[in-house]
Design a protein around this motif. Structure first.
Motif, PDB file in Angstrom:
ATOM      1  N   UNK A  16     -13.029 -67.197  55.482  1.00 57.23           N
ATOM      2  CA  UNK A  16     -11.698 -66.609  55.317  1.00 57.23           C
ATOM      3  C   UNK A  16     -11.311 -65.843  56.582  1.00 57.23           C
ATOM      4  N   UNK A  17     -12.259 -65.045  57.078  1.00 52.34           N
ATOM      5  CA  UNK A  17     -11.981 -64.249  58.281  1.00 52.34           C
ATOM      6  C   UNK A  17     -11.717 -65.172  59.465  1.00 52.34           C
ATOM      7  N   UNK A  18     -12.568 -66.228  59.517  1.00 55.72           N
ATOM      8  CA  UNK A  18     -12.430 -67.197  60.604  1.00 55.72           C
ATOM      9  C   UNK A  18     -11.047 -67.834  60.579  1.00 55.72           C
ATOM     10  N   UNK A  19     -10.650 -68.235  59.364  1.00 58.76           N
ATOM     11  CA  UNK A  19      -9.334 -68.865  59.223  1.00 58.76           C
ATOM     12  C   UNK A  19      -8.246 -67.889  59.651  1.00 58.76           C
ATOM     13  N   UNK A  20      -8.435 -66.632  59.232  1.00 59.46           N
ATOM     14  CA  UNK A  20      -7.446 -65.602  59.591  1.00 59.46           C
ATOM     15  C   UNK A  20      -7.321 -65.482  61.095  1.00 59.46           C
ATOM     16  N   UNK A  21      -8.473 -65.470  61.765  1.00 64.16           N
ATOM     17  CA  UNK A  21      -8.427 -65.230  63.207  1.00 64.16           C
ATOM     18  C   UNK A  21      -7.859 -66.433  63.954  1.00 64.16           C
ATOM     19  N   UNK A  22      -7.828 -67.603  63.287  1.00 61.11           N
ATOM     20  CA  UNK A  22      -7.210 -68.763  63.936  1.00 61.11           C
ATOM     21  C   UNK A  22      -5.718 -68.503  64.143  1.00 61.11           C
ATOM     22  N   UNK A  23      -5.131 -67.700  63.252  1.00 64.46           N
ATOM     23  CA  UNK A  23      -3.720 -67.359  63.390  1.00 64.46           C
ATOM     24  C   UNK A  23      -3.521 -66.143  64.273  1.00 64.46           C
ATOM     25  N   UNK A  24      -4.575 -65.337  64.375  1.00 72.35           N
ATOM     26  CA  UNK A  24      -4.433 -64.111  65.160  1.00 72.35           C
ATOM     27  C   UNK A  24      -4.240 -64.482  66.623  1.00 72.35           C
ATOM     28  N   UNK A  25      -3.460 -63.683  67.292  1.00 71.86           N
ATOM     29  CA  UNK A  25      -3.103 -63.986  68.664  1.00 71.86           C
ATOM     30  C   UNK A  25      -3.451 -62.756  69.494  1.00 71.86           C
ATOM     31  N   UNK A  26      -4.202 -62.957  70.574  1.00 74.06           N
ATOM     32  CA  UNK A  26      -4.461 -61.828  71.461  1.00 74.06           C
ATOM     33  C   UNK A  26      -3.680 -62.028  72.745  1.00 74.06           C
ATOM     34  N   UNK A  27      -2.822 -61.071  73.053  1.00 79.21           N
ATOM     35  CA  UNK A  27      -2.061 -61.109  74.299  1.00 79.21           C
ATOM     36  C   UNK A  27      -2.885 -60.362  75.340  1.00 79.21           C
ATOM     37  N   UNK A  28      -3.190 -61.033  76.436  1.00 80.56           N
ATOM     38  CA  UNK A  28      -3.975 -60.375  77.489  1.00 80.56           C
ATOM     39  C   UNK A  28      -3.059 -59.895  78.610  1.00 80.56           C
ATOM     40  N   UNK A  29      -3.204 -58.621  78.941  1.00 77.53           N
ATOM     41  CA  UNK A  29      -2.399 -58.050  80.021  1.00 77.53           C
ATOM     42  C   UNK A  29      -3.325 -57.595  81.149  1.00 77.53           C
ATOM     43  N   UNK A  30      -3.155 -58.173  82.311  1.00 78.04           N
ATOM     44  CA  UNK A  30      -3.900 -57.746  83.495  1.00 78.04           C
ATOM     45  C   UNK A  30      -3.187 -56.536  84.085  1.00 78.04           C
ATOM     46  N   UNK A  31      -3.844 -55.383  84.023  1.00 75.73           N
ATOM     47  CA  UNK A  31      -3.206 -54.128  84.420  1.00 75.73           C
ATOM     48  C   UNK A  31      -3.859 -53.629  85.713  1.00 75.73           C
ATOM     49  N   UNK A  32      -3.083 -53.668  86.793  1.00 77.51           N
ATOM     50  CA  UNK A  32      -3.609 -53.315  88.116  1.00 77.51           C
ATOM     51  C   UNK A  32      -2.967 -52.023  88.593  1.00 77.51           C
ATOM     52  N   UNK A  33      -3.802 -51.033  88.907  1.00 74.21           N
ATOM     53  CA  UNK A  33      -3.279 -49.798  89.492  1.00 74.21           C
ATOM     54  C   UNK A  33      -4.369 -49.181  90.369  1.00 74.21           C
ATOM     55  N   UNK A  34      -4.122 -47.964  90.871  1.00 72.95           N
ATOM     56  CA  UNK A  34      -5.071 -47.373  91.818  1.00 72.95           C
ATOM     57  C   UNK A  34      -5.836 -46.212  91.185  1.00 72.95           C
ATOM     58  N   UNK A  35      -7.169 -46.350  91.197  1.00 74.15           N
ATOM     59  CA  UNK A  35      -8.062 -45.293  90.710  1.00 74.15           C
ATOM     60  C   UNK A  35      -8.902 -44.728  91.848  1.00 74.15           C
ATOM     61  N   UNK A  36      -8.724 -45.282  93.041  1.00 79.34           N
ATOM     62  CA  UNK A  36      -9.480 -44.807  94.200  1.00 79.34           C
ATOM     63  C   UNK A  36      -8.618 -45.058  95.428  1.00 79.34           C
ATOM     64  N   UNK A  37      -9.064 -44.547  96.569  1.00 78.97           N
ATOM     65  CA  UNK A  37      -8.259 -44.698  97.789  1.00 78.97           C
ATOM     66  C   UNK A  37      -7.101 -43.725  97.787  1.00 78.97           C
ATOM     67  N   UNK A  38      -6.076 -44.013  98.620  1.00 73.59           N
ATOM     68  CA  UNK A  38      -4.940 -43.107  98.768  1.00 73.59           C
ATOM     69  C   UNK A  38      -4.286 -42.840  97.409  1.00 73.59           C
ATOM     70  N   UNK A  39      -4.173 -41.564  97.055  1.00 74.69           N
ATOM     71  CA  UNK A  39      -3.529 -41.163  95.791  1.00 74.69           C
ATOM     72  C   UNK A  39      -4.123 -41.871  94.567  1.00 74.69           C
ATOM     73  N   UNK A  40      -5.420 -42.075  94.617  1.00 72.48           N
ATOM     74  CA  UNK A  40      -6.124 -42.754  93.528  1.00 72.48           C
ATOM     75  C   UNK A  40      -6.133 -41.963  92.230  1.00 72.48           C
ATOM     76  N   UNK A  41      -5.676 -40.705  92.281  1.00 71.98           N
ATOM     77  CA  UNK A  41      -5.577 -39.926  91.042  1.00 71.98           C
ATOM     78  C   UNK A  41      -4.373 -40.360  90.200  1.00 71.98           C
TER      79      UNK A  41
END
Ligand code: PHB
Length: 397
Positions: A16-41
Motif C-alpha cells: 500500500x505504501x509502495x503504491x502510494x509513493x508511486x503517486x508521490x512526487x518529489x520536486x528537487x531544487x538545487x540551491x546554490x549560495x555562498x557559505x564561505x569566501x567573500x561575505x560567506x556569512x
C-alpha cells in the motif's frame, strides 16, 4: 500462524505504501549560495528563508508532493565553482529547478546551463540587469541595481550639489554607477568623480581619502552587502567623512539589515534606496520578521537576501500548485511570468512577463535609532511598481 498473518499484514502495508509513493512526487531544487569566501556569512540568510517558508507552507503543496532542497556552497564570487555545481545538480542529481545565487558572475556562469538543460533558474539575489537576458529559463525575485541606483540619482540630484561615486569593480557596481550617474546628469546634478574598487578585500582608506579631498556633498557607494558593507562604513566613520560634510548614500546593500548592529554610530543618518527593510511596518513584513525571530532567535533579523529567497519560494510553490506537482519547464516559465503577490514583505510585487524581472516598490530610507537599535526606516516611497530601468531605457523602439 500468528507470525504468518503479521508478515502478510506487513507485506500488504508495504504494498500500500509502495503504491502510494508511486503517486508521490518529489520536486528537487538545487540551491546554490555562498557559505564561505567573500561575505560567506550571507548564505544562511537565504537558506533560512527557504526553510522557514517550507515549514509554514507545507500544507499548501498538492497531496503527495514533497520538496527536496540540495544545498551547495559556491564559495563566493566564483563562476567556475558555480558552473560545476550547477552542472552536477542538473546531470547527476536531476534537479527540477535551480535557485539561489548571491553573486552576478556565478549567475552568468549558470545561465547557459539552465538554457541547455531547460531547468528554470530562480534568482534570489544576483542583481546585474543583464542576467535575465542570458537565459529564457531565468526569472528574478530579488532586484536590479538599476532599480535602486537610478531613483537614488534622481532624488540625490535635488538634494546634493556634487556627488562622488565609489563602487565595487564588477557587474552590479558598474550598473549602480551607470544608473546613478545617468540619473544625476538627467536631473541636472553634478558628478564630482567616480572610482571603482576591487571586489575582494579592498583597502578603502586611500579611496575614501581621495573622495574627501574632492569635497563632494555626497558619496554614493555600492559594495556587496555583508562584511564588505561593514568595512565601508568603518572607513567612512574613521576618516571623519561625515564631519567633513560628505553624506553617505547608496542602494540598501550598504546598510544591510544584519550588519547594522555592528556598524554603530557611523551608520546613523545614512540615506539609501531599496526595496526591503526589516524595519518596515507593513503587516506582511511584521509577520515575516516575527516568524523569523520565533524560529531563529530574538536577536536574529532577516535581510534583503532573505526577502528575495522568501518570495522566490512563494513563486516556486505557486508553479508547483498550478501544475499539480508535475513540473514542465516551459509551463513553469509561463507561470512565473504571471506571478504576482500583493502582499510580499516588501510590498506588492510581480514579474514583468517581458523581461522575467521583478517589479517592486523602491523606498527612500534613513538609518535611525528605533527602540535602541539601528534600523533602515522607510521615509518615502519613490516608486510603487518599479521595473528594471535599464531594460526600460534600452527597449527597442
Ligand atoms: C551581485 O553580485 O549581483 C550582488 C552581490 C551582492 C549584493 C548585490 C548584488 O549586495
Amino acid at each position: 500462524m500468528k507470525t504468518r498473518s503479521l508478515l502478510a499484514l506487513t507485506a500488504a502495508l508495504g504494498l500500500a505504501l509502495g503504491a502510494g509513493s508511486a503517486f508521490a512526487q518529489t520536486i528537487k531544487i538545487g540551491f546554490i549560495t555562498s557559505y564561505s569566501g567573500l561575505n560567506g556569512n550571507l548564505g544562511p540568510y537565504m537558506e533560512r528563508a527557504v526553510r522557514l517558508y517550507m515549514k509554514q507552507h507545507e500544507k499548501d503543496l498538492p497531496p503527495g508532493v514533497k520538496i527536496e532542497i540540495l544545498v551547495r556552497d559556491d564559495t563566493g564570487p566564483n563562476p567556475d565553482k558555480a558552473k560545476q555545481l550547477a552542472q552536477e545538480l542538473i546531470v547527476r542529481d536531476k534537479v527540477n529547478l535551480l535557485a539561489g545565487v548571491i553573486f552576478t558572475p556565478n549567475a552568468l556562469a549558470i545561465a547557459p546551463l539552465a538554457t541547455e538543460a531547460k531547468v528554470p533558474f530562480i534568482i534570489m539575489n544576483a542583481g546585474t540587469a543583464v542576467i535575465t537576458t542570458r537565459s529564457p529559463y531565468i526569472a528574478r525575485f530579488s532586484f536590479t541595481l538599476w532599480q535602486s541606483c537610478y531613483p537614488l540619482g534622481q532624488w540625490a540630484a535635488k538634494r546634493f550639489k556634487r556627488a562622488y561615486t565609489m563602487v565595487s569593480d564588477f557587474g552590479p557596481g558598474h550598473d549602480c554607477e551607470d544608473a546613478f550617474v545617468r540619473a544625476t546628469k538627467e536631473a541636472g546634478g553634478e558628478v564630482a568623480g567616480s572610482v571603482r574598487v576591487p571586489l575582494v578585500n579592498p583597502d578603502f582608506a586611500p579611496y575614501m581619502q581621495r573622495v574627501k579631498d574632492a569635497k563632494p556633498n555626497a558619496l554614493m557607494v555600492f559594495v556587496p552587502a555583508g562584511k564588505t558593507a561593514l568595512a565601508v562604513m568603518k572607513n567612512f566613520g574613521d576618516l571623519g567623512m561625515d564631519k567633513a560634510g560628505v553624506k553617505l548614500i547608496g542602494p540598501g546593500d550598504i546598510t544591510t539589515d544584519e550588519e547594522l548592529p555592528n556598524m554603530g554610530e557611523a551608520a546613523l543618518g545614512v540615506l539609501t534606496v531599496h526595496h526591503y527593510s526589516a524595519a518596515a511596518t507593513r503587516p506582511a513584513n511584521k509577520a515575516f520578521v516575527a516568524a523569523w525571530k520565533k524560529e531563529y532567535g530574538a536577536n536574529e533579523t532577516p535581510n534583503f537576501l532573505s526577502a528575495g529567497s522568501w518570495d522566490g519560494m512563494d513563486a516556486i510553490y505557486y508553479v508547483i500548485r498550478e501544475q499539480k506537482g508535475k513540473l514542465e519547464p516551459d509551463r513553469t516559465m509561463e507561470l512565473l511570468k504571471k506571478y504576482k503577490n500583493p502582499n510580499s514583505p516588501r510590498g506588492p510585487i510581480s514579474i514583468d512577463p517581458e523581461t522575467r524581472d521583478i517589479v517592486q516598490p523602491e523606498y527612500l530610507r534613513e538609518v535611525r535609532r528605533v527602540g535602541g537599535a539601528l534600523a533602515n526606516v522607510e521615509i518615502e516611497t519613490l516608486g510603487a511598481a518599479v521595473k528594471d530601468p535599464w531594460k526600460e531605457l534600452n527597449k527597442k523602439k
